[in-house]
Design a protein around this motif. Structure first.
Motif, PDB file in Angstrom:
ATOM      1  N   ILE A 158       0.791  -1.284   0.110  1.00  0.00           N
ATOM      2  CA  ILE A 158      -0.120  -0.159  -0.248  1.00  0.00           C
ATOM      3  C   ILE A 158       1.039   1.178   0.083  1.00  0.00           C
ATOM      4  CG2 ILE A 158      -1.617   1.443   1.389  1.00  0.00           C
ATOM      5  CD1 ILE A 158      -2.898  -1.228   2.347  1.00  0.00           C
ATOM      6  N   LEU A 159       1.939   1.122   0.858  1.00  0.00           N
ATOM      7  CA  LEU A 159       2.892   2.490   1.134  1.00  0.00           C
ATOM      8  C   LEU A 159       3.412   2.815  -0.290  1.00  0.00           C
ATOM      9  CD1 LEU A 159       3.733   4.670   2.854  1.00  0.00           C
ATOM     10  CD2 LEU A 159       5.873   2.941   3.436  1.00  0.00           C
ATOM     11  N   SER A 200      -7.462   2.034  -0.874  1.00  0.00           N
ATOM     12  CA  SER A 200      -8.211   0.541  -1.177  1.00  0.00           C
ATOM     13  C   SER A 200      -8.276   0.127  -2.634  1.00  0.00           C
ATOM     14  CB  SER A 200      -9.698   0.810  -0.724  1.00  0.00           C
ATOM     15  OG  SER A 200     -10.517  -0.088  -1.060  1.00  0.00           O
ATOM     16  N   ALA A 201      -8.497   1.333  -3.486  1.00  0.00           N
ATOM     17  CA  ALA A 201      -8.390   0.796  -4.983  1.00  0.00           C
ATOM     18  C   ALA A 201      -6.990   0.488  -5.448  1.00  0.00           C
ATOM     19  CB  ALA A 201      -9.225   1.912  -5.893  1.00  0.00           C
ATOM     20  N   LEU A 202      -6.007   1.331  -4.857  1.00  0.00           N
ATOM     21  CA  LEU A 202      -4.775   1.107  -5.280  1.00  0.00           C
ATOM     22  C   LEU A 202      -4.156  -0.393  -4.956  1.00  0.00           C
ATOM     23  CD1 LEU A 202      -3.089   4.382  -4.519  1.00  0.00           C
ATOM     24  CD2 LEU A 202      -3.176   3.524  -6.739  1.00  0.00           C
ATOM     25  N   ARG A 220      -8.107   2.454   5.614  1.00  0.00           N
ATOM     26  CA  ARG A 220      -7.903   3.522   6.789  1.00  0.00           C
ATOM     27  C   ARG A 220      -6.978   3.275   7.755  1.00  0.00           C
ATOM     28  NH1 ARG A 220     -12.926   7.282   9.158  1.00  0.00           N
ATOM     29  NH2 ARG A 220     -11.468   8.582  10.161  1.00  0.00           N
ATOM     30  N   THR A 221      -7.213   2.104   8.426  1.00  0.00           N
ATOM     31  CA  THR A 221      -6.490   1.695   9.496  1.00  0.00           C
ATOM     32  C   THR A 221      -5.189   1.352   9.119  1.00  0.00           C
ATOM     33  OG1 THR A 221      -8.338   0.200  10.289  1.00  0.00           O
ATOM     34  CG2 THR A 221      -5.888  -0.138  11.002  1.00  0.00           C
ATOM     35  N   THR A 222      -4.612   1.305   7.912  1.00  0.00           N
ATOM     36  CA  THR A 222      -3.221   1.289   7.595  1.00  0.00           C
ATOM     37  C   THR A 222      -2.677   2.657   7.211  1.00  0.00           C
ATOM     38  OG1 THR A 222      -3.555  -1.033   6.405  1.00  0.00           O
ATOM     39  CG2 THR A 222      -1.696   0.311   5.746  1.00  0.00           C
ATOM     40  N   LEU A 223      -3.429   3.668   6.690  1.00  0.00           N
ATOM     41  CA  LEU A 223      -3.084   4.794   6.588  1.00  0.00           C
ATOM     42  C   LEU A 223      -2.964   5.824   8.050  1.00  0.00           C
ATOM     43  CD1 LEU A 223      -5.565   5.910   3.725  1.00  0.00           C
ATOM     44  CD2 LEU A 223      -3.210   5.608   3.454  1.00  0.00           C
ATOM     45  N   ASP A 224      -3.716   5.425   8.994  1.00  0.00           N
ATOM     46  CA  ASP A 224      -3.425   5.876  10.294  1.00  0.00           C
ATOM     47  C   ASP A 224      -2.392   5.508  10.891  1.00  0.00           C
ATOM     48  OD1 ASP A 224      -5.999   7.363  10.195  1.00  0.00           O
ATOM     49  OD2 ASP A 224      -7.258   5.854  10.994  1.00  0.00           O
ATOM     50  N   PRO A 243     -11.743  11.996   6.059  1.00  0.00           N
ATOM     51  CA  PRO A 243     -10.264  11.147   6.565  1.00  0.00           C
ATOM     52  C   PRO A 243      -9.348  11.285   5.240  1.00  0.00           C
ATOM     53  CG  PRO A 243     -12.027   9.565   6.125  1.00  0.00           C
ATOM     54  CD  PRO A 243     -12.734  10.841   6.099  1.00  0.00           C
ATOM     55  N   GLU A 244      -8.427  12.115   5.268  1.00  0.00           N
ATOM     56  CA  GLU A 244      -7.635  12.397   3.909  1.00  0.00           C
ATOM     57  C   GLU A 244      -6.168  12.784   4.582  1.00  0.00           C
ATOM     58  OE1 GLU A 244      -8.034  15.145   0.051  1.00  0.00           O
ATOM     59  OE2 GLU A 244      -8.662  15.993   1.880  1.00  0.00           O
ATOM     60  N   TYR A 245      -5.110  12.299   3.737  1.00  0.00           N
ATOM     61  CA  TYR A 245      -3.824  12.210   4.107  1.00  0.00           C
ATOM     62  C   TYR A 245      -2.792  12.756   3.099  1.00  0.00           C
ATOM     63  CZ  TYR A 245      -6.234   8.666   7.275  1.00  0.00           C
ATOM     64  OH  TYR A 245      -6.918   8.205   8.251  1.00  0.00           O
TER      65      TYR A 245
END
Length: 688
Positions: free
Chosen positions: A270-271, A288-290, A299-303, A319-321
């Motif tokens: 993901i990263l 999620s799509a990538l 979202r959990t992974t992004l957090d 929720p945006e990063y």
């Protein structure tokens, strides 16, 4: 604040919001604001704003320093602060035109759709001329970008952030950044690891700072790595980094490799795929799509990435990063080395497809009267649905920068043109549904320009005609009628090449409308006549009736009232046969107007009375009031003030305060007013 604002550096602002270090740099920058400029020393008035430059490599905390400086001096600039980012995450310079347009939008200043760079920068300087403002221009690629945006007012201040000196801008002394001082760097570490591990081994902490060269971005990643491992010693991390040696890259690259290598395989994937995020902005749907995982899992992974210092959370209701700009090249290198080109292309396609579906949902929720739209909306997964039209509009507003960046990237890719066309089609429809054509005109102009690029690249004449017509319409609405005429003629050629009668018909009518606006009434009538012949051949009665009216309007402007009367009578007959009561009433009203111009007051009265009856049936109160006013004026000319007063009183009772507005609007309609959005042509199939 403009949509271009993104902090590309690892921030040295702590989670608590307290700035660390850079005391000397801040003191010098504040002193530089008050420093006497070269123009003043030469006895001349400063012609432009003072420019302060903060130079440093990505990851040095240059943006954080700029933001702290802005925070400290903002109260001196009573009209506020403007922010803009001048480079994309991958280092590509942002077009000055785009930046100027966003800054004008932040100032609520007009920025016509399609205006060129010179017009927009001139408008920006004009808007800032009477203001005392502070501009933060982040991640400037070169001096030309900054120079084009400089206010002419010496009352303004510009803080520019760049990797190096901006040669070419006079009287600028760069504040060049290195690492933090040791005390501040250790404190930055302690905010992630806790004070205990630092206190028990202060020499190890200083050694880690030295290995990171006191660079804030590297320190934040190191702190995140230690925070995730409460039992790991600071000395162990310092030794590990030291063992890699300087030849393995910059301190940031070494710490990043360590942080990345400790991630589970799904999170690592993901990263590295986040380098594909448009504009460096990520939300759970994008991740999620990538990666092909669930939205909640993404979202959990992004957090988790935020906790590790690998992402920055954006201050937003959604929720945006943000992907730090200093990490973008590292992520891109990882993606290219770990994922095959086909896998990267598939990830990009999934992301665009998800964006298309979100835009479909965003638009469908506004179509409350359509059973088909409701059924389609209910058929979508719950994660893609919006709870209300208001929530959809807010999502569209907040995600607009990323959506526009997605469209630009999809077109630049060149391998996903079908998805790109669908994305742009849905983006146009969603913006029109929520914001309206006028409010979204600037974005629509850019999108139609991208559609034109794809159509020309792929040899798609129908899509080319659609894009040219849409661009021509936007040009016409902003007063660039000559440019619109060129677009319409090119669209006519493309429509003929595609053998598309709808596109050619609309193009001919639009050419006529442009000539009408330019005052060439003979050519306008000729082109309307060509479009009319096509409509009659296809038995399109309503369109034919409208064109009879447009021909009549051209003759009216030219003073050929006899031909104008014939045209309006033909329009009335056409609307009557088609059963369009409201249009018939309006055509009768225009017929009465021409009769008045032609010196036939009795005929004008009779036509007005007939038009009032049809307007009553159509329940068009404004038109009824306008007709009563016209009859009042005609009766006054005929010497019957009593009857005129009765009609004027009727109009006043109907509309009251709107009466003055109707009187001012009671003039022959120009082509754009009569035919706004009369002929929409879509750039992709309706099934989208």
């Amino acid at each position: 604040m403009t949509d271009q604002v993104v902090d590309t550096d690892a921030s040295v602002l702590a989670a608590e919001g307290r700035f660390l270090g850079r005391t000397r740099e801040l003191k010098d920058l504040c002193a530089d604001i008050e420093r006497t400029g070269l123009d003043t020393l030469a006895g001349r008035k400063a012609p432009r704003a003072r420019v302060l430059l903060i130079a440093g490599r990505p990851g040095s905390g240059r943006t954080a320093l700029a933001e702290e400086l802005v925070r400290r001096v903002a109260d001196r600039y009573t009209d506020g602060v403007l922010r803009a980012r001048l480079s994309e995450p991958d280092g590509t310079p942002v077009a000055v035109e785009r930046v100027a347009r966003d800054l004008l939008a932040a100032l609520d200043a007009p920025a016509p759709a399609g205006a060129d760079e010179d017009d927009l920068t001139s408008a920006l300087r004009e808007a800032l001329s009477a203001r005392r403002m502070l501009l933060l221009l982040d991640d400037a690629a070169d001096a030309a970008q900054v120079d084009a945006l400089l206010p002419d007012s010496p009352e303004c201040l510009v803080v520019a952030v760049s990797a190096g000196p901006l040669t070419g801008i006079s009287d600028v002394r760069p504040c060049t950044l290195g690492g933090l001082d040791t005390k501040s760097a250790v404190e930055l570490l302690s905010r992630h690891t806790g004070s205990v591990r630092i206190t028990v081994d202060p020499r190890a902490a200083e050694g880690l700072v030295e290995e990171c060269q006191a660079q804030p971005a590297a320190l934040m990643l190191a702190g995140g790595w230690l925070a995730a491992r409460p039992k790991a010693a600071v000395a162990d991390l310092a030794k590990h980094l030291h063992a890699e040696g300087d030849e393995s890259g910059t301190p940031l690259a070494r710490v990043f490799r360590l942080a990345y290598g400790s991630l589970p395989a799904p999170a690592a994937r993901i990263l590295r795929l986040l380098c594909l995020a448009p504009g460096g902005l990520v939300d759970p749907h994008t991740a999620s799509a990538l990666a092909g995982c669930s939205v909640s899992g993404a979202r959990t992974t992004l957090d988790d990435f935020v906790t590790l210092g690998l992402l920055h959370a954006v201050d937003s209701p959604l929720p945006e990063y943000e992907v730090p700009g200093c990490l973008h090249p590292l992520l891109k290198a990882l993606a290219e080395s770990h994922d095959r080109p086909a896998e990267i292309q598939l990830a990009r396609a999934r992301m665009l497809e998800r964006t298309v579906r979100l835009l479909q949902s965003c638009r469908a929720i506004t179509e409350t009267d359509s059973p088909h739209a409701r059924e389609k909306l209910l058929g979508m997964p719950r994660s893609l649905r919006f709870p209300s039209p208001r929530a959809a509009a807010e999502w569209l507003r907040l995600r607009r920068p990323a959506l526009m960046a997605a469209a630009r990237l999809a077109v630049a890719d060149g391998e996903l043109d079908t998805l790109a066309r669908r994305l742009m089609s849905q983006l146009v429809r969603a913006m029109v549904a929520h914001f309206g054509t006028q409010a979204a005109a600037a974005d629509l102009y850019g999108i139609h320009g991208l559609v034109l690029d794809v159509a020309e690249r792929r040899g798609l004449p129908r899509e080319k005609a659609a894009a040219l017509l849409n661009l021509g319409d936007l040009d016409a609405r902003t007063g660039r009628t000559a440019e619109a005429l060129v677009r319409y003629r090119a669209a006519l050629d493309a429509g003929r090449q595609a053998d598309d009668p709808y596109a050619t018909g609309r193009a001919m009518e639009s050419v006529g409308g442009a000539h009408l606006e330019l005052g060439d009434y003979d050519r306008a009538a000729d082109w309307f006549g060509r479009a009319l012949a096509q409509r009659l051949a296809r038995e399109e009665r309503l369109d034919a009736a409208r064109l009879y009216g447009r021909i009549a309007t051209a003759h009216t402007y030219a003073g050929r009232y006899g031909e104008a009367l014939r045209g309006w009578r033909a329009a009335v007959a056409g609307y009557r046969k088609a059963g369009d009561v409201a249009a018939q009433a309006r055509a009768l009203s225009e017929l009465a107007r021409v009769q008045e111009y032609a010196g036939r007051p009795e005929e004008c009265l009779r036509t007005c009375q007939e038009a009032v009856e049809w307007a009553r049936r159509a329940e068009d109160v404004r038109l009824q009031a306008a007709l009563h006013l016209r009859m009042a004026d005609t009766l006054e000319h005929l010497g019957d003030p009593t009857a005129a007063a009765l009609h004027r009183g009727t109009a006043e009772r109907m509309l009251g305060e709107e009466l003055q507005e109707i009187q001012e609007a009671d003039t022959p309609q120009s082509a754009p007013e009569q035919d706004a959005n009369a002929c929409e042509i879509r750039s992709t199939s309706a099934e989208d």
